[in-house]
Design an enzyme around this catalytic site. Sequence first.
Site, mmCIF file in Angstrom:
data_model
loop_
_atom_site.group_PDB
_atom_site.id
_atom_site.type_symbol
_atom_site.label_atom_id
_atom_site.label_comp_id
_atom_site.label_asym_id
_atom_site.label_seq_id
_atom_site.Cartn_x
_atom_site.Cartn_y
_atom_site.Cartn_z
ATOM 1 N N ASP A 150 11.362 71.136 -3.022
ATOM 2 C CA ASP A 150 9.919 71.389 -3.040
ATOM 3 C C ASP A 150 9.557 72.838 -3.344
ATOM 4 O O ASP A 150 8.395 73.224 -3.211
ATOM 5 C CB ASP A 150 9.287 70.962 -1.715
ATOM 6 C CG ASP A 150 9.851 71.725 -0.524
ATOM 7 O OD1 ASP A 150 10.737 72.564 -0.727
ATOM 8 O OD2 ASP A 150 9.392 71.466 0.611
ATOM 9 N N THR A 180 -8.043 70.600 -10.163
ATOM 10 C CA THR A 180 -6.846 70.011 -10.768
ATOM 11 C C THR A 180 -7.061 68.516 -10.982
ATOM 12 O O THR A 180 -7.688 67.846 -10.163
ATOM 13 C CB THR A 180 -5.609 70.267 -9.903
ATOM 14 O OG1 THR A 180 -5.837 69.791 -8.569
ATOM 15 C CG2 THR A 180 -5.308 71.765 -9.838
ATOM 16 N N ARG A 181 -6.492 67.997 -12.081
ATOM 17 C CA ARG A 181 -6.756 66.613 -12.484
ATOM 18 C C ARG A 181 -5.481 65.847 -12.815
ATOM 19 O O ARG A 181 -5.510 64.912 -13.609
ATOM 20 C CB ARG A 181 -7.692 66.611 -13.694
ATOM 21 C CG ARG A 181 -9.002 67.349 -13.480
ATOM 22 C CD ARG A 181 -9.873 67.355 -14.715
ATOM 23 N NE ARG A 181 -9.266 68.165 -15.774
ATOM 24 C CZ ARG A 181 -9.861 68.437 -16.936
ATOM 25 N NH1 ARG A 181 -11.063 67.954 -17.190
ATOM 26 N NH2 ARG A 181 -9.254 69.177 -17.849
ATOM 27 N N GLY A 211 1.909 71.023 -7.014
ATOM 28 C CA GLY A 211 0.610 71.644 -6.770
ATOM 29 C C GLY A 211 0.737 73.066 -6.262
ATOM 30 O O GLY A 211 0.003 73.969 -6.692
ATOM 31 N N ASP A 212 1.666 73.292 -5.354
ATOM 32 C CA ASP A 212 1.896 74.643 -4.838
ATOM 33 C C ASP A 212 2.380 75.565 -5.949
ATOM 34 O O ASP A 212 1.999 76.748 -6.006
ATOM 35 C CB ASP A 212 2.921 74.615 -3.708
ATOM 36 C CG ASP A 212 2.391 73.941 -2.449
ATOM 37 O OD1 ASP A 212 1.165 73.920 -2.259
ATOM 38 O OD2 ASP A 212 3.207 73.439 -1.660
ATOM 39 N N ARG A 261 -4.702 66.287 3.688
ATOM 40 C CA ARG A 261 -3.647 65.365 4.077
ATOM 41 C C ARG A 261 -4.209 64.319 5.039
ATOM 42 O O ARG A 261 -4.671 64.654 6.131
ATOM 43 C CB ARG A 261 -2.487 66.112 4.738
ATOM 44 C CG ARG A 261 -1.750 67.072 3.820
ATOM 45 C CD ARG A 261 -0.973 66.313 2.746
ATOM 46 N NE ARG A 261 -0.209 67.197 1.869
ATOM 47 C CZ ARG A 261 -0.663 67.698 0.733
ATOM 48 N NH1 ARG A 261 -1.905 67.414 0.333
ATOM 49 N NH2 ARG A 261 0.100 68.475 -0.015
#
Length: 206
Positions: A185, A117-118, A148-149, A58
């Site tokens: 989320d 990851t892409r 992503g999580d 981040r």
Amino acid sequence: ITTMTPEELPQELIEAAAYVHTTGITPALASSTAETTRTLLEIAGEAGATRAFDLNYRTKLWDRPTARATYESLFASVDVLFVPERDARAVLGLDGDAEAIARELTAAHDFDTVVVTRGADGALARHGDETYEQAVFEAETVDAIGTGDAFVAGYLASRIDGDDVPTALERAAATAALKRTVAGDVAVVTPAEVDRVIAGDDGIDR
């Protein structure tokens, strides 16, 4: 969490776990949480747990050189690494395609598994001497936050259940697709829903 110290870790729970997962956000918060993350991974390793780490860089939390130095200091205590291809390049300074990145990380840090990851191009995993690729499952995006999580959670849940790496990648991608259809989320999904996505029976196709 920003004030958590190693002494506050629930050591008995960590030692009883088969898998321990954390992310790169925690060590970014403070020097104490960086040390807490390191201790968490060390305790888990001594107890024989599989240690998973999601880079989760981040920009608002720290600069790239500091992040890279901290990540690399933790890698010796990580068994399974999740890393976005873009962060492998921008933060870890790696070149080449996703497979080259996975190979280089595995060779440099002796990971059991590296999952790169892409985004829309899917994901790739390097496990042992094998490389596996997984496409995304197409889905209407209601809310992308947490995708992503959800991917990581789907992967780890599958591996905990005893699935092999390519199966875990597939279930991770299906879980991520389901998350994109959910507001908020957090993806609260069931294994049966993941199965339906994989089978193409849930209105979400590859």
